[in-house]
Design a protein around this motif. Structure first.
Motif, PDB file in Angstrom:
ATOM      1  N   ASP A  41      28.132  36.353  46.564  1.00 47.32           N
ATOM      2  CA  ASP A  41      27.616  35.991  45.251  1.00 47.32           C
ATOM      3  C   ASP A  41      28.745  36.133  44.236  1.00 47.32           C
ATOM      4  O   ASP A  41      29.144  37.252  43.881  1.00 47.32           O
ATOM      5  N   LEU A  42      29.271  35.013  43.774  1.00 49.26           N
ATOM      6  CA  LEU A  42      30.433  35.041  42.888  1.00 49.26           C
ATOM      7  C   LEU A  42      30.119  35.566  41.490  1.00 49.26           C
ATOM      8  O   LEU A  42      31.041  35.853  40.724  1.00 49.26           O
ATOM      9  N   THR A  43      28.849  35.699  41.154  1.00 48.53           N
ATOM     10  CA  THR A  43      28.509  36.295  39.858  1.00 48.53           C
ATOM     11  C   THR A  43      28.537  37.825  39.936  1.00 48.53           C
ATOM     12  O   THR A  43      28.388  38.498  38.908  1.00 48.53           O
ATOM     13  N   SER A  44      28.725  38.377  41.119  1.00 43.13           N
ATOM     14  CA  SER A  44      28.799  39.830  41.306  1.00 43.13           C
ATOM     15  C   SER A  44      30.259  40.275  41.341  1.00 43.13           C
ATOM     16  O   SER A  44      30.990  39.953  42.283  1.00 43.13           O
ATOM     17  N   GLN A  45      30.675  41.013  40.346  1.00 38.29           N
ATOM     18  CA  GLN A  45      32.057  41.474  40.281  1.00 38.29           C
ATOM     19  C   GLN A  45      32.422  42.328  41.491  1.00 38.29           C
ATOM     20  O   GLN A  45      33.484  42.158  42.091  1.00 38.29           O
ATOM     21  N   ALA A  46      31.525  43.231  41.872  1.00 36.39           N
ATOM     22  CA  ALA A  46      31.803  44.120  43.002  1.00 36.39           C
ATOM     23  C   ALA A  46      31.966  43.339  44.306  1.00 36.39           C
ATOM     24  O   ALA A  46      32.879  43.606  45.098  1.00 36.39           O
ATOM     25  N   ALA A  47      31.098  42.347  44.520  1.00 37.69           N
ATOM     26  CA  ALA A  47      31.166  41.550  45.748  1.00 37.69           C
ATOM     27  C   ALA A  47      32.462  40.744  45.811  1.00 37.69           C
ATOM     28  O   ALA A  47      33.108  40.654  46.864  1.00 37.69           O
ATOM     29  N   VAL A  48      32.845  40.160  44.685  1.00 37.17           N
ATOM     30  CA  VAL A  48      34.064  39.343  44.641  1.00 37.17           C
ATOM     31  C   VAL A  48      35.305  40.207  44.869  1.00 37.17           C
ATOM     32  O   VAL A  48      36.200  39.843  45.642  1.00 37.17           O
ATOM     33  N   GLU A  49      35.367  41.351  44.220  1.00 38.99           N
ATOM     34  CA  GLU A  49      36.529  42.222  44.390  1.00 38.99           C
ATOM     35  C   GLU A  49      36.628  42.740  45.827  1.00 38.99           C
ATOM     36  O   GLU A  49      37.726  42.846  46.374  1.00 38.99           O
ATOM     37  N   GLU A  55      40.080  40.148  52.356  1.00 40.00           N
ATOM     38  CA  GLU A  55      40.607  38.900  52.918  1.00 40.00           C
ATOM     39  C   GLU A  55      42.001  38.519  52.427  1.00 40.00           C
ATOM     40  O   GLU A  55      42.721  37.790  53.099  1.00 40.00           O
ATOM     41  N   ARG A  56      42.377  38.958  51.229  1.00 38.37           N
ATOM     42  CA  ARG A  56      43.699  38.689  50.665  1.00 38.37           C
ATOM     43  C   ARG A  56      44.121  37.214  50.762  1.00 38.37           C
ATOM     44  O   ARG A  56      45.163  36.882  51.357  1.00 38.37           O
ATOM     45  N   PRO A  57      43.332  36.290  50.203  1.00 33.68           N
ATOM     46  CA  PRO A  57      43.736  34.880  50.258  1.00 33.68           C
ATOM     47  C   PRO A  57      45.039  34.651  49.492  1.00 33.68           C
ATOM     48  O   PRO A  57      45.260  35.251  48.438  1.00 33.68           O
ATOM     49  N   GLU A  58      45.893  33.789  50.048  1.00 28.61           N
ATOM     50  CA  GLU A  58      47.165  33.479  49.382  1.00 28.61           C
ATOM     51  C   GLU A  58      46.998  32.396  48.322  1.00 28.61           C
ATOM     52  O   GLU A  58      47.715  32.379  47.329  1.00 28.61           O
ATOM     53  N   TYR A  59      46.049  31.490  48.560  1.00 29.01           N
ATOM     54  CA  TYR A  59      45.789  30.398  47.611  1.00 29.01           C
ATOM     55  C   TYR A  59      44.285  30.302  47.375  1.00 29.01           C
ATOM     56  O   TYR A  59      43.494  30.488  48.303  1.00 29.01           O
ATOM     57  N   VAL A  60      43.916  30.002  46.144  1.00 28.89           N
ATOM     58  CA  VAL A  60      42.504  29.910  45.785  1.00 28.89           C
ATOM     59  C   VAL A  60      42.239  28.613  45.028  1.00 28.89           C
ATOM     60  O   VAL A  60      42.911  28.313  44.035  1.00 28.89           O
ATOM     61  N   PHE A  61      41.257  27.857  45.508  1.00 30.40           N
ATOM     62  CA  PHE A  61      40.740  26.698  44.781  1.00 30.40           C
ATOM     63  C   PHE A  61      39.400  27.123  44.188  1.00 30.40           C
ATOM     64  O   PHE A  61      38.443  27.352  44.931  1.00 30.40           O
ATOM     65  N   LEU A  62      39.327  27.248  42.871  1.00 31.08           N
ATOM     66  CA  LEU A  62      38.099  27.708  42.219  1.00 31.08           C
ATOM     67  C   LEU A  62      37.255  26.503  41.806  1.00 31.08           C
ATOM     68  O   LEU A  62      37.336  25.998  40.688  1.00 31.08           O
ATOM     69  N   ALA A  63      36.429  26.037  42.747  1.00 31.26           N
ATOM     70  CA  ALA A  63      35.579  24.868  42.514  1.00 31.26           C
ATOM     71  C   ALA A  63      34.111  25.256  42.363  1.00 31.26           C
ATOM     72  O   ALA A  63      33.259  24.381  42.214  1.00 31.26           O
ATOM     73  N   ALA A  64      33.812  26.532  42.408  1.00 30.87           N
ATOM     74  CA  ALA A  64      32.425  26.991  42.282  1.00 30.87           C
ATOM     75  C   ALA A  64      31.996  26.968  40.822  1.00 30.87           C
ATOM     76  O   ALA A  64      32.741  27.411  39.942  1.00 30.87           O
ATOM     77  N   ALA A  65      30.802  26.464  40.558  1.00 26.25           N
ATOM     78  CA  ALA A  65      30.275  26.416  39.192  1.00 26.25           C
ATOM     79  C   ALA A  65      28.806  26.053  39.225  1.00 26.25           C
ATOM     80  O   ALA A  65      28.316  25.477  40.202  1.00 26.25           O
ATOM     81  N   LYS A  66      28.106  26.396  38.168  1.00 20.97           N
ATOM     82  CA  LYS A  66      26.740  25.908  37.979  1.00 20.97           C
ATOM     83  C   LYS A  66      26.870  24.602  37.210  1.00 20.97           C
ATOM     84  O   LYS A  66      27.407  24.585  36.091  1.00 20.97           O
ATOM     85  N   VAL A  67      26.392  23.500  37.785  1.00 20.90           N
ATOM     86  CA  VAL A  67      26.586  22.188  37.175  1.00 20.90           C
ATOM     87  C   VAL A  67      25.268  21.431  37.068  1.00 20.90           C
ATOM     88  O   VAL A  67      24.294  21.756  37.750  1.00 20.90           O
ATOM     89  N   LYS A  97      44.466  40.449  40.963  1.00 20.29           N
ATOM     90  CA  LYS A  97      44.500  41.852  41.372  1.00 20.29           C
ATOM     91  C   LYS A  97      44.870  41.991  42.852  1.00 20.29           C
ATOM     92  O   LYS A  97      45.563  42.937  43.244  1.00 20.29           O
ATOM     93  N   ALA A  98      44.417  41.014  43.677  1.00 21.05           N
ATOM     94  CA  ALA A  98      44.671  41.082  45.124  1.00 21.05           C
ATOM     95  C   ALA A  98      46.013  40.478  45.522  1.00 21.05           C
ATOM     96  O   ALA A  98      46.354  40.440  46.706  1.00 21.05           O
ATOM     97  N   GLY A  99      46.762  39.967  44.556  1.00 18.42           N
ATOM     98  CA  GLY A  99      48.085  39.423  44.863  1.00 18.42           C
ATOM     99  C   GLY A  99      48.097  37.994  45.353  1.00 18.42           C
ATOM    100  O   GLY A  99      49.045  37.556  46.014  1.00 18.42           O
ATOM    101  N   THR A 100      47.057  37.226  45.022  1.00 18.11           N
ATOM    102  CA  THR A 100      47.024  35.806  45.383  1.00 18.11           C
ATOM    103  C   THR A 100      48.251  35.098  44.798  1.00 18.11           C
ATOM    104  O   THR A 100      48.620  35.326  43.638  1.00 18.11           O
ATOM    105  N   ARG A 101      48.883  34.243  45.602  1.00 11.40           N
ATOM    106  CA  ARG A 101      50.101  33.573  45.150  1.00 11.40           C
ATOM    107  C   ARG A 101      49.829  32.517  44.096  1.00 11.40           C
ATOM    108  O   ARG A 101      50.616  32.341  43.155  1.00 11.40           O
TER     109      ARG A 101
END
Length: 313
Positions: A41-49, A55-67, A97-101
């Motif tokens: 649940d991306l609206t949960s700060q604790a879950a996202v952190e 998982e330490r992803p190196e690249y992130v595509f932020l395409a999630a949204a309420k549309v 914070k996790a060091g994503t490139r």
């Protein structure tokens, strides 16, 4: 991006996110981190952190949204601003914070003023009032752009922002209560054809002009810019051409094979008079859209027919 890089696509089941996944897979990227809403649940700060820490992803595509379209934005303003602010704040902060490139944030062309110059250059952001029917979503997306810029400025975080125009294609939302104009028209004309109804009613005057980008073009542009673009300034992603809503309706009518009459309901709102992006910056970077509108609508209608009841939920 290395072909083996750990890549997280937030919102991978959505219209834009699924297209980005297809583009990555076609490009040979296989180490994709994908989570459904039930799993994260991306609206949960604790879950996202927690996810980013593990998982330490190196690249992130932020395409999630309420549309959603005009009706959804008008009916659920609190949800549109709250959920979108929460999603992007949590993901951008946790990625840094996790060091994503590198992180790529997807915004929307609705960030521009209602009466912005046409076509709309990136420089016209915050130069006038927003379109009231979608200001809640637009304000959230503007905040996302500014957050990416702030994290780049203060922390040196390589966060870039893309502003896509109106998207359509396989995987779109065809629910008449909260869909955008193109999928709504496809469903309306299709059902009117099946029921042999004498007319289809379209909202407003039909005179507003809109630009439509096939979602697979957006996916290709997203991967292209993740690989080749790094700057504080955001980039418009579109076709550079537009049509009136009435003209769009005629194309959909022809593709679907509906033979009745089209009537405009003048009691319904038009929304922004025109939304055409200035894509000269994108073209200068070496990328152009490839899928023609008629061809794209034909492909989308085929997907709609194959998806059956699942596309009509």
């Amino acid at each position: 991006m290395n072909k083996h890089a750990r890549i997280y696509v937030a919102g991978h089941r959505g219209l834009a996110g699924s297209a980005i996944v297809r583009a990555l897979e076609q490009g040979g990227y296989r180490n994709l981190l994908l989570r459904t809403h039930a799993e994260l649940d991306l609206t949960s700060q604790a879950a996202v952190e927690s996810f980013f820490h593990e998982e330490r992803p190196e690249y992130v595509f932020l395409a999630a949204a309420k549309v959603g379209g005009i009706h959804a934005n008008s009916a659920y303003p609190a949800e549109f601003i709250r959920d979108n602010l929460a999603i992007q704040t949590n993901v951008i902060h946790a990625a840094w914070k996790a060091g994503t490139r590198k992180l790529q944030f997807l915004g929307s062309s609705c960030i521009y003023p209602k009466l912005a110059p046409q076509p709309m250059p990136e420089s016209c952001l915050l130069t006038g009032p927003l379109e009231p029917t979608n200001e809640w979503y637009a304000v959230a997306k503007i905040a996302g752009i500014k957050m990416c810029q702030a994290y780049r400025q203060q922390y040196g975080f390589d966060a870039i922002s893309l502003m896509p125009t109106n998207l359509y294609g396989p995987g779109d939302n065809f629910n008449l209560e909260n869909s955008h104009v193109l999928p709504a028209l496809i469903r309306k004309f299709h059902e009117a054809k099946l029921r042999k109804e004498p007319q289809v009613v379209m909202w407003g005057t039909g005179t507003p002009r809109r630009e439509f980008l096939h979602v697979d073009d957006l996916g290709a542009a997203a991967v292209f810019l993740m690989q080749r673009y790094s700057d504080d300034a955001f980039v418009n992603v579109g076709v550079g051409e537009d049509v009136t809503i009435r003209e769009l309706g005629e194309i959909v009518k022809t593709v679907v094979g509906y033979e009745g009459e089209v009537v405009q309901d003048l009691t319904k709102p038009d929304g922004t008079p025109r939304k055409l992006l200035d894509v000269s910056k994108l073209h200068a970077l070496g990328w152009r859209a490839r899928i023609d509108l008629r061809e794209g609508i034909e492909q989308t209608y085929r997907w709609f027919l194959e998806a059956g009841a699942g596309a009509r939920a």
